[in-house]
Design a protein around this motif. Sequence first.
Motif, mmCIF file in Angstrom:
data_model
loop_
_atom_site.group_PDB
_atom_site.id
_atom_site.type_symbol
_atom_site.label_atom_id
_atom_site.label_comp_id
_atom_site.label_asym_id
_atom_site.label_seq_id
_atom_site.Cartn_x
_atom_site.Cartn_y
_atom_site.Cartn_z
ATOM 1 N N GLN A 1 0.841 -1.197 0.000
ATOM 2 C CA GLN A 1 0.000 0.000 0.000
ATOM 3 C C GLN A 1 0.876 1.248 0.000
ATOM 4 O O GLN A 1 1.807 1.346 0.797
ATOM 5 C CB GLN A 1 -0.910 0.024 1.237
ATOM 6 C CG GLN A 1 -2.003 -1.019 1.229
ATOM 7 C CD GLN A 1 -3.129 -0.673 0.277
ATOM 8 O OE1 GLN A 1 -3.185 0.443 -0.241
ATOM 9 N NE2 GLN A 1 -4.015 -1.619 0.032
ATOM 10 N N ARG A 2 0.600 2.175 -0.894
ATOM 11 C CA ARG A 2 1.342 3.429 -0.938
ATOM 12 C C ARG A 2 0.528 4.614 -0.428
ATOM 13 O O ARG A 2 1.076 5.676 -0.164
ATOM 14 C CB ARG A 2 1.790 3.736 -2.389
ATOM 15 C CG ARG A 2 2.823 2.751 -2.926
ATOM 16 C CD ARG A 2 3.181 3.089 -4.361
ATOM 17 N NE ARG A 2 4.197 2.180 -4.885
ATOM 18 C CZ ARG A 2 5.507 2.392 -4.800
ATOM 19 N NH1 ARG A 2 5.939 3.482 -4.201
ATOM 20 N NH2 ARG A 2 6.358 1.528 -5.304
ATOM 21 N N ARG A 3 -0.798 4.416 -0.272
ATOM 22 C CA ARG A 3 -1.628 5.549 0.150
ATOM 23 C C ARG A 3 -1.260 6.043 1.532
ATOM 24 O O ARG A 3 -1.426 7.214 1.855
ATOM 25 C CB ARG A 3 -3.106 5.135 0.134
ATOM 26 C CG ARG A 3 -3.681 5.005 -1.263
ATOM 27 C CD ARG A 3 -5.077 4.441 -1.206
ATOM 28 N NE ARG A 3 -5.074 3.077 -0.679
ATOM 29 C CZ ARG A 3 -6.180 2.392 -0.440
ATOM 30 N NH1 ARG A 3 -7.353 2.941 -0.624
ATOM 31 N NH2 ARG A 3 -6.106 1.153 0.027
ATOM 32 N N LEU A 4 -0.738 5.141 2.370
ATOM 33 C CA LEU A 4 -0.363 5.542 3.715
ATOM 34 C C LEU A 4 0.679 6.652 3.688
ATOM 35 O O LEU A 4 0.607 7.611 4.443
ATOM 36 C CB LEU A 4 0.179 4.332 4.484
ATOM 37 C CG LEU A 4 0.810 4.650 5.838
ATOM 38 C CD1 LEU A 4 -0.262 5.037 6.839
ATOM 39 C CD2 LEU A 4 1.629 3.481 6.351
ATOM 40 N N LEU A 5 1.658 6.527 2.811
ATOM 41 C CA LEU A 5 2.746 7.503 2.784
ATOM 42 C C LEU A 5 2.239 8.871 2.373
ATOM 43 O O LEU A 5 2.658 9.899 2.914
ATOM 44 C CB LEU A 5 3.853 7.030 1.833
ATOM 45 C CG LEU A 5 4.467 5.662 2.163
ATOM 46 C CD1 LEU A 5 5.584 5.333 1.188
ATOM 47 C CD2 LEU A 5 4.981 5.642 3.587
ATOM 48 N N THR A 6 1.322 8.908 1.426
ATOM 49 C CA THR A 6 0.756 10.200 1.006
ATOM 50 C C THR A 6 0.012 10.863 2.155
ATOM 51 O O THR A 6 0.186 12.055 2.438
ATOM 52 C CB THR A 6 -0.193 9.988 -0.186
ATOM 53 O OG1 THR A 6 0.518 9.342 -1.250
ATOM 54 C CG2 THR A 6 -0.752 11.321 -0.673
ATOM 55 N N SER B 1 -10.886 0.854 0.957
ATOM 56 C CA SER B 1 -11.041 1.671 -0.249
ATOM 57 C C SER B 1 -10.829 3.150 0.025
ATOM 58 O O SER B 1 -10.393 3.898 -0.849
ATOM 59 C CB SER B 1 -12.432 1.446 -0.855
ATOM 60 O OG SER B 1 -13.438 1.789 0.099
ATOM 61 N N SER B 2 -11.130 3.600 1.246
ATOM 62 C CA SER B 2 -11.013 5.032 1.547
ATOM 63 C C SER B 2 -9.624 5.427 2.015
ATOM 64 O O SER B 2 -9.282 6.607 2.046
ATOM 65 C CB SER B 2 -12.035 5.421 2.623
ATOM 66 O OG SER B 2 -11.838 4.648 3.794
ATOM 67 N N GLY B 3 -8.800 4.444 2.426
ATOM 68 C CA GLY B 3 -7.458 4.760 2.875
ATOM 69 C C GLY B 3 -7.438 5.318 4.285
ATOM 70 O O GLY B 3 -8.454 5.346 4.981
ATOM 71 N N PRO B 4 -6.277 5.783 4.732
ATOM 72 C CA PRO B 4 -6.152 6.270 6.111
ATOM 73 C C PRO B 4 -7.038 7.481 6.366
ATOM 74 O O PRO B 4 -7.139 8.385 5.534
ATOM 75 C CB PRO B 4 -4.665 6.647 6.228
ATOM 76 C CG PRO B 4 -3.997 5.944 5.091
ATOM 77 C CD PRO B 4 -5.001 5.842 4.009
ATOM 78 N N SER B 5 -7.674 7.508 7.526
ATOM 79 C CA SER B 5 -8.474 8.664 7.902
ATOM 80 C C SER B 5 -7.556 9.805 8.309
ATOM 81 O O SER B 5 -6.429 9.583 8.764
ATOM 82 C CB SER B 5 -9.404 8.306 9.063
ATOM 83 O OG SER B 5 -8.646 8.030 10.228
ATOM 84 N N PRO B 6 -8.011 11.048 8.167
ATOM 85 C CA PRO B 6 -7.173 12.183 8.588
ATOM 86 C C PRO B 6 -6.785 12.108 10.064
ATOM 87 O O PRO B 6 -5.668 12.465 10.429
ATOM 88 C CB PRO B 6 -8.067 13.395 8.300
ATOM 89 C CG PRO B 6 -8.994 12.944 7.224
ATOM 90 C CD PRO B 6 -9.245 11.497 7.493
ATOM 91 N N SER B 7 -7.701 11.627 10.921
ATOM 92 C CA SER B 7 -7.383 11.558 12.342
ATOM 93 C C SER B 7 -6.292 10.528 12.612
ATOM 94 O O SER B 7 -5.391 10.755 13.430
ATOM 95 C CB SER B 7 -8.639 11.225 13.153
ATOM 96 O OG SER B 7 -9.161 9.972 12.765
ATOM 97 N N TYR B 8 -6.353 9.378 11.916
ATOM 98 C CA TYR B 8 -5.310 8.370 12.107
ATOM 99 C C TYR B 8 -3.977 8.889 11.600
ATOM 100 O O TYR B 8 -2.934 8.706 12.253
ATOM 101 C CB TYR B 8 -5.674 7.082 11.372
ATOM 102 C CG TYR B 8 -4.641 5.980 11.558
ATOM 103 C CD1 TYR B 8 -4.711 5.122 12.640
ATOM 104 C CD2 TYR B 8 -3.586 5.836 10.665
ATOM 105 C CE1 TYR B 8 -3.761 4.128 12.831
ATOM 106 C CE2 TYR B 8 -2.627 4.848 10.844
ATOM 107 C CZ TYR B 8 -2.723 3.996 11.930
ATOM 108 O OH TYR B 8 -1.773 3.031 12.121
#
Length: 1040
Positions: A599-604, A709-716
């Motif tokens: 997963q690369r969405r975490l880094l963004t 599908s939504s990726g990491p939440s802003p709070s997380y």
Amino acid sequence: MLGKVQLPRRAQPGACRVHARYSGEASKPRGAGGRGGRSQQPGRGGGGRGPSPELFTQLQYAGQFWSRLFSGLPSEPAPPRQLPNGRAARPAHSTAGKTIEVLTNHVPLNVGVRVVHQYDVRISRVRDAVPGSTASSGQQGSGQGGGKPGRARRDARVSGQEAHAVLSTLLAGAAGASPAGAAGGEWVFDGSQALYSVEGDLRRRAAAAAASAGGVGGDGELQLQLAAAPAAGVVGGTYKVELKLVAALDVAQCLKEATQPPAPQLRTSPPDEEQSEGFLEPAGLPPPLAAPSPSPRAAALAVLDLVTRAEVAWDSDSVRTGAGSFMSYRLEDPLAPVKGLLQLKLLRGFRSAVAQVAAGTTLTIDAASAVVAGDGPLLGQLQAALAEGRNVSALAAELGNTKNSRRLEEALVGLEVQPSYSANRYKLSGKLGKSARSYMFESDGRKISVETYFKERYGITLRHPDLPCVLDKKGGALPIELLSVVKYQKRMSRLDSRQKAAYIRTAALKPADRMRAMREALARQLGSVGGRVARTFGLAPLSTRPEFLKVPAQLLPGPLLQVARQQAVEPGNKGEWAGGGVAVAPAWRSGAVLCYLGQRRLLTALDKALSASSASPLPRDIPIIWASAPKPGLSPDKAAADAEFWLKRAAAKAEEAYKQPSQMVIVVLPDKGGVGLYDAIKAAGDGKLGLATQVVNPAKAGLAGPGASSGPSPSYAAQLALSVNAKLGGATTRPAGRPQDWLPLLRGQRLMVLGADISRGAAAALSGRGGDQQLAAAEAESEAQVSAGVEYAAVVASVDSHAVDYRVQLSAQVAGNRDIVVSMRESVRRLLLQYGVPQGKEAAAAPRPVSELPEVLLMYRDGLSESQFDAALAEEFTAIVQACTDAGGPSYRPRISFVVVQKSHNTRFFPTSNEFTHKSGNVLPGTAVDRGVTDPHAFDFFLNSHAGIQGTNRAPRYTALVDEVGFTAEALQLLTHTLCHTYPACTRALSLPPAVRYADRAADRARALRHTVARPSGKQGRGVGWYDMLPSLAHAGHVV
């Protein structure tokens, strides 16, 4: 004090309007925004009738804030005084903030108890030469282990319910005839060895009762026969009783003397090169020695505790789950919220204790709950869990499944069972053997199966010989169909992570619900307080209609916190504040990402959150290493070696990319099969490589599962950014302004804040997660260390001017040191040498110039009970003094304050007015109590600094054992409250100062790291003073 000033505030683009809480002074022009303020949002909650936004101000006005806060409070140090027992005396009661009223769980008592006689009791059950009750063997076919026919066995020591039944027969005429004790209720028993009575000659009555019952009386050892009574916990047989009068105690006089004000002695400050104005000249008063025995006051309170619990302690429906904690089977939760392979029951009850406080003698009552093992036939429990509605053959097939057998082995560890053919009880090892038909062992020179043995020895034909046997602690094999789980067994320590979470959700009572449960518990407890036993001992409630005590409290003002380079925030009495910046942001120049999940969405998301918080962003083009998850069933050492391999690769890639060592590696766990991987990564990163690691759970991060599908939440992502910044050595907040602003009592003197704690027992992180072999092996290894007498200690200390940069020292030591940190001297010496040294630099050599060392040491010591105060004062405080000489030479002697922090106490606080009630129903953050329910003379207070998330807050109790600084009550309370707002992993106030949290987590981490501890042989290895310093973490942020 705070109502007459309005500080300048920054405009927050896009945020809701910040309302002024101050008046009386014109507002100054608002400054321009900086990087840290571009995404501020109002806080999530507050106190009183509703949330109010935080006040943001420019950092340059911090001095005004603190001067207004301390206006009208004592500005001079209090003359340090000590009580006759050597502990610090209370300087004066606090006047900081606003005086309010809170409700406690203390009920005033009237104590008319006079002389109480103490008897030493030793009871044993005679064991005849008997054959083994099990087909036992250490190894199949070896013939080893217990259970050989005709072997003599030692008499069994008897305690608890069985001992009480024996005493009831001797002193009341019939076992269990009086749950309170003898006729007339003139004795109470602690269940172990101490019996107390208002009668001075119980021995004569006991001898007469033994003789009349056909036993042995006279002047020697008493003997009597009792029939088996399983409901009363009586095994039955011949019992030997030793009853000896050892002491007499005047309870009322002891308590009266404890309440009389002593004449405190002046405790003068230590010598120093330069005496600051306002401090006393030195006289070098030595610390007192540890008391060898409990004080008369403690002994008197122990007697009253037994009296107040007499009616419930031996109730057949009661389960004692801890000191003063009793659960009832009549209060079982019908929903059975805690599930397991074997039946678990959630019981409710109460916790009580008698206390001697400023308001007099009181009884504290608190609601409590605990998980116990479901009692009854073991076979029935297994069939209901694995083969409900099917026959036993189906159960045998289910137990042949590896997953089910592991779950069962985990559930059986430490479980006590009783076979149908014997009155003896056995504790299980948690291991399964072969079936009763296949399990062979040697008996009388021949090999025989368990099935055949029970047929020949007991005439029992097993109905289900194909079921596996369970093994007891000595290796004996027991057929499942003959076993019943014994009642009254606590199982709290055996819950896995899911069961613990379910328990916490159910057990956490909101304040209103807890108060209701406490009143119900008080009504039940009044049966003991106003019953026959209490009347005999002269104890009664102070009022005919007992009510909980109300006491005055101080609502402390919230601190001013720096949250960005030029920005500060005032959270008030909310205990939380909006994010949007960090106070200290070290540059992240080298690092890598180790991915077990693609997963690369975490880094963004993380890079965006780091930038929004003004922390250092991800290094450009950070290398990503794709790893494969370890195979299931690896031993802890092999799993750690596998993690070490991948972490080394990641660190090497980072050094190759950035030409400098890696500061941290982010590890993204696999979505499946990652059980135990977290511990392996920490053992490799912190234990072997000294490398900070940030582990990401893909399910919580929105990278796996339904929310993927939504990726990491802003709070997380924002929370993750704070943790990353902390592991780099940064700080989310720190007290705004100069140290002399927020701690004027010290007048700019250099301060070091320390914390210390000890980790005992098996590592919590390594126990009970789904029966994984890797974790089971780790738990066994940890328990082996415990049995070998190894425990872990952590000492942490701040090394900067604002007490936010903490370093840590870890050590292993021999158990049995009465919870004393044996390595305190060496740990503090090393920490002193790191004071003022930037992270990553070598510590200075000893001795250091005194001008470079702290002038004041403030130790927050966690994990001590009141009975250990004197030992800590004599040993740990002395060790700190010696460490100062080691680090700075004979001329270096800073002023030291030694404060014990306790959360394991019975006192609770509840609001009495909606105006001072937090939205959670708890008292507001900043509520401090040093009247009514505190010690009559010692320097102690309760401080609720946090906003509760669930359940009812438990405000820690702070007790100053030594105060050479001369802290006023206001200064120590406000400093502690301010420090609780500086933990870097969140934008909430903690219930404890960060030094305590760091020490607690570091001590637990030391055990999880599984360092090889080589204890020396001979007397040195067996001595309780042995310790070994362990490789230390770069800084305390590693354990966030």
